[in-house]
Design a protein around this motif. Structure first.
Motif, mmCIF file in Angstrom:
data_model
loop_
_atom_site.group_PDB
_atom_site.id
_atom_site.type_symbol
_atom_site.label_atom_id
_atom_site.label_comp_id
_atom_site.label_asym_id
_atom_site.label_seq_id
_atom_site.Cartn_x
_atom_site.Cartn_y
_atom_site.Cartn_z
ATOM 1 N N VAL A 314 0.854 -1.095 0.096
ATOM 2 C CA VAL A 314 -0.054 -0.041 0.078
ATOM 3 C C VAL A 314 0.847 1.047 0.093
ATOM 4 N N PHE A 317 2.171 1.865 -3.450
ATOM 5 C CA PHE A 317 1.090 2.103 -4.336
ATOM 6 C C PHE A 317 1.025 3.386 -4.237
ATOM 7 N N SER A 338 -5.536 5.469 -0.588
ATOM 8 C CA SER A 338 -4.518 4.545 -1.133
ATOM 9 C C SER A 338 -4.977 3.017 -0.998
ATOM 10 N N GLU A 339 -5.089 2.883 0.107
ATOM 11 C CA GLU A 339 -5.263 1.487 0.629
ATOM 12 C C GLU A 339 -6.464 0.910 0.221
ATOM 13 N N PHE A 342 -5.933 0.170 -3.524
ATOM 14 C CA PHE A 342 -5.262 -0.824 -3.723
ATOM 15 C C PHE A 342 -6.043 -1.924 -3.667
ATOM 16 N N LEU A 428 3.860 -4.428 -7.563
ATOM 17 C CA LEU A 428 2.887 -4.874 -6.333
ATOM 18 C C LEU A 428 2.931 -6.097 -5.787
ATOM 19 N N ASN A 430 0.528 -9.285 -4.520
ATOM 20 C CA ASN A 430 -0.864 -9.650 -4.347
ATOM 21 C C ASN A 430 -0.766 -10.766 -3.522
#
Length: 492
Positions: A314, A317, A338-339, A342, A428, A430
């Motif tokens: 996060v 991102f 942003s969280e 994301f 990023l 996942n």
């Protein structure tokens, strides 16, 4: 991958230029790395993550990239490596360690932190202390060319002499005449012909532990010298990209250009790139002022600045939602937004595998994919790329709700493009398994609160019942009472 027309903002020309590598299909990139005397802070991380993005995208386009990022471990002096204390020695005294113990400790911290951010390691990570011989050779060549002089065991670069045939200040836009007019003579500069001259080699004082023999004295190299030595050794006298933080443009990168041109008679770098700073409370994030936050303090929530903990993914991102040349200010509100963004992207990525396909598409996936590349080809414009990825979230939700249709071929293209840009280019993570475990823990905790609320309602303690419901609601968890009991959902 088809050839891409890539444009990079060149700090030297102060304009965007079409990128043409020195060697077709191969790129040399050098980035100034950390000085390892303390934990790396988020301002440093932003610079390294910006160039990790550049590295990843160039590799994605099919280039063979040699990425060199140095470790500054030679123990230079403060004040641009000219005077003051050596920060590594200062920390060694403070922690009662050998200087190289300090270097090792904080090099490991740097690597650990960058791994948490899922940054790729550079191709080569040379150290300043490992290249003392190369630095001495460059000083000897600059003296031979007539652009440096020795005084009392130290060697200084003659900026005025260099400026007679070259242009000192062309990267930062400064004029030497103005610099001379605005500089007062400092006592620490009495060995210099001119206050603008900078050290190539410094004679070590008796208390200075890190020292090496040289033709001029036992001493240590000037701060600017190491990057010239290591970049040209591994990338050649003229290479493609040199990156670093905006604060290094002057004097560090300006001095690098002067050293290289004096020594090798050619401009060392074709494209100079500078990442802008992070601010905290509207002020530059800096170790020296104490206005900074460490990555682990963000990840654990153990800080007095932010309202909660934020994961490395996060945080990364959040940084990429601003262009690398823009100033970015940290705040809880911005990070929380942003969280949510994301999580929406990751939810959409997971949902793609569940979508139904049709014979024809009502969506133009090819055009959308092209817009993703156009964003990155425009000086690595990650915020525009992310805006395009959110457009894909809209696609996924529309297909799921049967408002739009997508063919199997286009769905595969959508999946591939999302994978490429989310994980390969932006880097990023996942963490489905981690997310799943966290979700199970959260569900168990909320179920316990639902049981406590049911008990309160049975005891006619409606104040407590309402308090549990309302407190959960403020945390984004909504309780739904139905005939089959109470369920919950997490609101975005």
């Amino acid at each position: 991958m088809k050839p891409q027309e890539l444009y990079i903002y060149n700090s030297l020309s102060k304009s965007k230029e079409k990128f043409t590598p020195v060697h077709e299909g191969a790129i040399g990139m050098y980035v100034c790395g950390p000085t390892v005397y303390s934990n790396v802070h988020l301002g440093n991380c932003r610079t390294f993550l910006s160039f990790d993005l550049v590295f990843r995208y160039l590799k994605h386009l099919g280039y063979k990239v040699r990425y060199v990022r140095n470790i500054t471990d030679a123990g230079h002096l403060e004040n641009d490596g000219e005077s003051g204390d050596d920060p590594i020695l200062k920390k060694a005294r403070l922690e009662q360690l050998e200087p190289m113990e300090v270097v090792q400790k904080y090099t490991v911290d740097f690597h650990t932190t960058m791994a948490k951010f899922n940054a790729l390691p550079p191709s080569i990570e040379p150290t300043a202390t490992g290249h003392i011989i190369e630095q001495i050779h460059i000083v000897e060549k600059i003296i031979k060319e007539g652009f440096a002089y020795e005084k009392n065991g130290s060697v200084y670069f003659d900026v005025v002499k260099f400026n007679e045939t070259n242009e000192y200040g062309k990267l930062s836009g400064r004029k030497l005449e103005d610099m001379i007019a605005n500089t007062r003579e400092l006592s620490a500069q009495t060995d210099k012909k001119n206050p603008q001259d900078f050290a190539l080699w410094k004679k070590a004082e008796p208390q200075h532990i890190m020292r090496w023999p040289s033709p001029w004295s036992e001493g240590f190299p000037g701060w600017h010298l190491e990057c010239t030595a290591m970049s040209t050794k591994y990338l050649g006298n003229n290479f493609d990209i040199h990156g670093g933080g905006m604060d290094l443009k002057f004097p560090h990168h300006e001095c690098e250009i002067a050293q290289a041109e004096a020594c090798n008679h050619t401009s060392p770098v074709n494209y100079w790139m500078h990442a802008n700073m992070l601010t905290l409370n509207g002020k530059k994030m800096s170790k020296s002022t104490g206005n900074y936050i460490l990555p682990n303090e963000m990840f654990t929530g153990e800080n007095d600045v932010l309202s909660k903990a934020f994961s490395p993914a996060v945080t990364k991102f959040f940084m990429f939602q601003a262009h690398y040349r823009s100033i970015l200010d940290f705040s809880s509100d911005a990070l929380e937004a942003s969280e949510k963004g994301f999580n929406k992207l990751m939810d959409a990525h997971r949902t793609m595998s569940e979508l139904s396909t049709s014979e024809k598409s009502s969506l133009d996936i090819e055009s959308w994919r092209k817009s993703c590349y156009e964003a990155m080809n425009d000086d690595f414009n990650s915020p525009i790329l992310i805006a395009n990825l959110f457009e894909a979230v809209r696609f996924v939700n529309s297909i799921k709700e049967e408002k739009e249709t997508i063919s199997a071929k286009d769905l595969e293209l959508l999946k591939q493009t999302m994978n490429d840009f989310l994980f390969e280019v932006l880097g990023l993570q996942n963490n489905d398994s981690e997310t799943s475990q966290d979700g199970e823990k959260l569900a168990a905790a909320v179920e316990l609160l639902i049981q406590l609320r049911n008990q309160a309602r049975a005891n006619k303690d409606f104040a407590m019942s309402d308090k549990i419901r309302d407190e959960l609601s403020t945390k984004g968890i909504q309780l739904n009472d139905g005939k089959d009991g109470t369920t919950f959902q997490i609101m975005n």
